[in-house]
Design a protein around this motif. Structure first.
Motif, PDB file in Angstrom:
ATOM      1  N   VAL A 172     -13.877   1.235  -2.941  1.00  0.00           N
ATOM      2  CA  VAL A 172     -12.704   1.143  -2.079  1.00  0.00           C
ATOM      3  C   VAL A 172     -11.559   1.876  -2.771  1.00  0.00           C
ATOM      4  N   VAL A 173     -10.949   2.823  -2.078  1.00  0.00           N
ATOM      5  CA  VAL A 173      -9.869   3.624  -2.648  1.00  0.00           C
ATOM      6  C   VAL A 173      -8.534   3.103  -2.111  1.00  0.00           C
ATOM      7  N   ARG A 174      -7.607   2.852  -3.028  1.00  0.00           N
ATOM      8  CA  ARG A 174      -6.293   2.343  -2.640  1.00  0.00           C
ATOM      9  C   ARG A 174      -5.203   3.203  -3.268  1.00  0.00           C
ATOM     10  N   LEU A 175      -4.159   3.441  -2.501  1.00  0.00           N
ATOM     11  CA  LEU A 175      -3.016   4.222  -2.967  1.00  0.00           C
ATOM     12  C   LEU A 175      -1.860   3.284  -3.243  1.00  0.00           C
ATOM     13  N   GLY A 176      -1.389   3.279  -4.491  1.00  0.00           N
ATOM     14  CA  GLY A 176      -0.248   2.450  -4.847  1.00  0.00           C
ATOM     15  C   GLY A 176       1.039   3.246  -4.749  1.00  0.00           C
ATOM     16  N   ILE A 177       1.906   2.845  -3.828  1.00  0.00           N
ATOM     17  CA  ILE A 177       3.175   3.530  -3.588  1.00  0.00           C
ATOM     18  C   ILE A 177       4.327   2.634  -4.026  1.00  0.00           C
ATOM     19  N   ALA A 178       5.288   3.196  -4.732  1.00  0.00           N
ATOM     20  CA  ALA A 178       6.447   2.420  -5.176  1.00  0.00           C
ATOM     21  C   ALA A 178       7.167   1.804  -3.978  1.00  0.00           C
ATOM     22  N   SER A 179       7.722   0.617  -4.181  1.00  0.00           N
ATOM     23  CA  SER A 179       8.308  -0.144  -3.077  1.00  0.00           C
ATOM     24  C   SER A 179       9.462   0.579  -2.394  1.00  0.00           C
ATOM     25  N   HIS A 180      10.156   1.466  -3.117  1.00  0.00           N
ATOM     26  CA  HIS A 180      11.319   2.137  -2.526  1.00  0.00           C
ATOM     27  C   HIS A 180      10.950   3.417  -1.775  1.00  0.00           C
ATOM     28  N   ILE A 181       9.666   3.746  -1.733  1.00  0.00           N
ATOM     29  CA  ILE A 181       9.228   4.980  -1.080  1.00  0.00           C
ATOM     30  C   ILE A 181       8.593   4.668   0.268  1.00  0.00           C
ATOM     31  N   ASP A 182       9.084   5.296   1.308  1.00  0.00           N
ATOM     32  CA  ASP A 182       8.506   5.179   2.651  1.00  0.00           C
ATOM     33  C   ASP A 182       7.567   6.364   2.847  1.00  0.00           C
ATOM     34  N   ILE A 183       6.267   6.117   2.806  1.00  0.00           N
ATOM     35  CA  ILE A 183       5.312   7.212   2.902  1.00  0.00           C
ATOM     36  C   ILE A 183       5.394   7.915   4.250  1.00  0.00           C
ATOM     37  N   SER A 184       5.837   7.202   5.280  1.00  0.00           N
ATOM     38  CA  SER A 184       5.991   7.836   6.587  1.00  0.00           C
ATOM     39  C   SER A 184       7.041   8.944   6.546  1.00  0.00           C
ATOM     40  N   THR A 185       8.063   8.761   5.711  1.00  0.00           N
ATOM     41  CA  THR A 185       9.109   9.770   5.552  1.00  0.00           C
ATOM     42  C   THR A 185       8.647  10.912   4.665  1.00  0.00           C
ATOM     43  N   VAL A 186       7.906  10.583   3.631  1.00  0.00           N
ATOM     44  CA  VAL A 186       7.434  11.587   2.681  1.00  0.00           C
ATOM     45  C   VAL A 186       6.294  12.419   3.251  1.00  0.00           C
ATOM     46  N   TRP A 187       5.462  11.807   4.090  1.00  0.00           N
ATOM     47  CA  TRP A 187       4.230  12.438   4.551  1.00  0.00           C
ATOM     48  C   TRP A 187       4.412  13.836   5.147  1.00  0.00           C
ATOM     49  N   PRO A 188       5.425  14.083   5.980  1.00  0.00           N
ATOM     50  CA  PRO A 188       5.576  15.425   6.561  1.00  0.00           C
ATOM     51  C   PRO A 188       5.783  16.524   5.517  1.00  0.00           C
ATOM     52  N   THR A 189       6.191  16.174   4.311  1.00  0.00           N
ATOM     53  CA  THR A 189       6.421  17.185   3.269  1.00  0.00           C
ATOM     54  C   THR A 189       5.160  17.476   2.460  1.00  0.00           C
ATOM     55  N   ILE A 190       4.084  16.738   2.731  1.00  0.00           N
ATOM     56  CA  ILE A 190       2.855  16.872   1.953  1.00  0.00           C
ATOM     57  C   ILE A 190       1.846  17.726   2.705  1.00  0.00           C
ATOM     58  N   ASN A 191       1.389  18.767   2.053  1.00  0.00           N
ATOM     59  CA  ASN A 191       0.376  19.639   2.659  1.00  0.00           C
ATOM     60  C   ASN A 191      -1.009  19.116   2.283  1.00  0.00           C
ATOM     61  N   ALA A 192      -1.418  18.052   2.958  1.00  0.00           N
ATOM     62  CA  ALA A 192      -2.687  17.391   2.649  1.00  0.00           C
ATOM     63  C   ALA A 192      -3.710  17.768   3.718  1.00  0.00           C
ATOM     64  N   ASP A 193      -4.355  18.907   3.545  1.00  0.00           N
ATOM     65  CA  ASP A 193      -5.304  19.413   4.534  1.00  0.00           C
ATOM     66  C   ASP A 193      -6.397  18.390   4.828  1.00  0.00           C
ATOM     67  N   GLY A 194      -6.554  18.072   6.106  1.00  0.00           N
ATOM     68  CA  GLY A 194      -7.632  17.187   6.529  1.00  0.00           C
ATOM     69  C   GLY A 194      -7.307  15.713   6.495  1.00  0.00           C
ATOM     70  N   TRP A 195      -6.156  15.343   5.921  1.00  0.00           N
ATOM     71  CA  TRP A 195      -5.776  13.942   5.829  1.00  0.00           C
ATOM     72  C   TRP A 195      -4.749  13.589   6.901  1.00  0.00           C
ATOM     73  N   ARG A 196      -4.884  12.396   7.466  1.00  0.00           N
ATOM     74  CA  ARG A 196      -3.928  11.896   8.443  1.00  0.00           C
ATOM     75  C   ARG A 196      -3.437  10.511   8.022  1.00  0.00           C
ATOM     76  N   LEU A 197      -2.164  10.235   8.255  1.00  0.00           N
ATOM     77  CA  LEU A 197      -1.582   8.921   8.007  1.00  0.00           C
ATOM     78  C   LEU A 197      -1.648   8.122   9.294  1.00  0.00           C
ATOM     79  N   LEU A 198      -2.307   6.960   9.228  1.00  0.00           N
ATOM     80  CA  LEU A 198      -2.489   6.130  10.411  1.00  0.00           C
ATOM     81  C   LEU A 198      -1.911   4.742  10.194  1.00  0.00           C
ATOM     82  N   GLU A 199      -1.478   4.121  11.272  1.00  0.00           N
ATOM     83  CA  GLU A 199      -1.025   2.730  11.245  1.00  0.00           C
ATOM     84  C   GLU A 199      -2.169   1.872  11.770  1.00  0.00           C
TER      85      GLU A 199
END
Length: 223
Positions: free
Chosen positions: A73-100
């Motif tokens: 099981v792979v888990r991503l630990g993100i600092a509490s002050h970071i909103d990944i939804s805001t950061v995500w558009p700046t990341i060129n992550a080919d093939g990856w999607r952020l889902l709710e």
């Protein structure tokens, strides 16, 4: 003086500088009520400074190439002050999607269908991990202290260089650490796959490292 590692304390002592080692306060309060899952856990730690987005991009490029021959099981630990939804558009992550999802945010890779759970609860992520792929600062050191095998490679900023990572590992007594001297995701993924699939990954409850360094230092100062 209250140095944060035993090596610095020894150097102070040999130089005639009054020093007491009570532990590193950043390892205080490392607790989680989460029990480990039945599968092995791989924690991804991109860090919390300005290079976090670039580091996350590199971590995702590696994980897209990793092959597991055992449940993981792979888990991503993100600092509490970071909103990944805001950061995500700046990341060129080919093939990856952020889902709710109903259980929280997830990253899903279209080609491999690999899923990464996203969490702001770092100690829960650490508790459920048996190995860590880390490009972080303090979080890397906390993972080593928790007796997780930490694997790092060249990141995207001054906090994630080869020199920085090797210095980190030297500060933690008994650290299990591997540095991959590369920024090529295919090469890194091959080495990570070889390690994860060939080693017997051992889980350790982070409660076993409970300490109260800040309290002990304060007590000595007052006395």
């Amino acid at each position: 003086m209250f140095p944060r590692d035993i090596d610095t304390h020894d150097r102070f002592f040999k130089s005639g500088i009054t020093s007491q080692f009570c532990g590193n306060p950043m390892f205080d309060g490392m607790v989680s009520s989460i029990r480990p899952c039945e599968s092995n856990g791989l924690a991804l730690l991109p860090g919390s400074r300005h290079e976090m987005a670039g580091n996350l991009q590199r971590l995702l490029a590696v994980i897209a190439q990793v092959t597991f021959t055992k449940p993981m099981v792979v888990r991503l630990g993100i600092a509490s002050h970071i909103d990944i939804s805001t950061v995500w558009p700046t990341i060129n992550a080919d093939g990856w999607r952020l889902l709710e999802a109903s259980t929280g945010q997830q990253l899903v890779h279209d080609a491999t269908k690999r899923t990464i759970e996203v969490s702001h609860q770092f100690f829960d992520v650490l508790q459920q991990s048996t190995v860590v792929l880390g490009l972080a600062g303090t979080a890397n050191e906390q993972a080593m202290k928790a007796k997780r095998h930490v694997i790092s490679f060249i990141g995207t900023g001054p906090q994630s260089t080869k020199q920085r990572f090797l210095q980190q590992s030297e500060l933690i007594d008994g650290a299990k650490y591997t540095f991959i001297d590369s920024a090529d995701p295919v090469s890194i993924a091959t080495q990570v796959s070889n390690y994860v699939n060939s080693e017997k990954l051992r889980w350790v409850d982070i409660a076993t490292i409970e300490q109260y360094a800040a309290r002990d230092i304060a007590s000595k100062i007052l006395n």
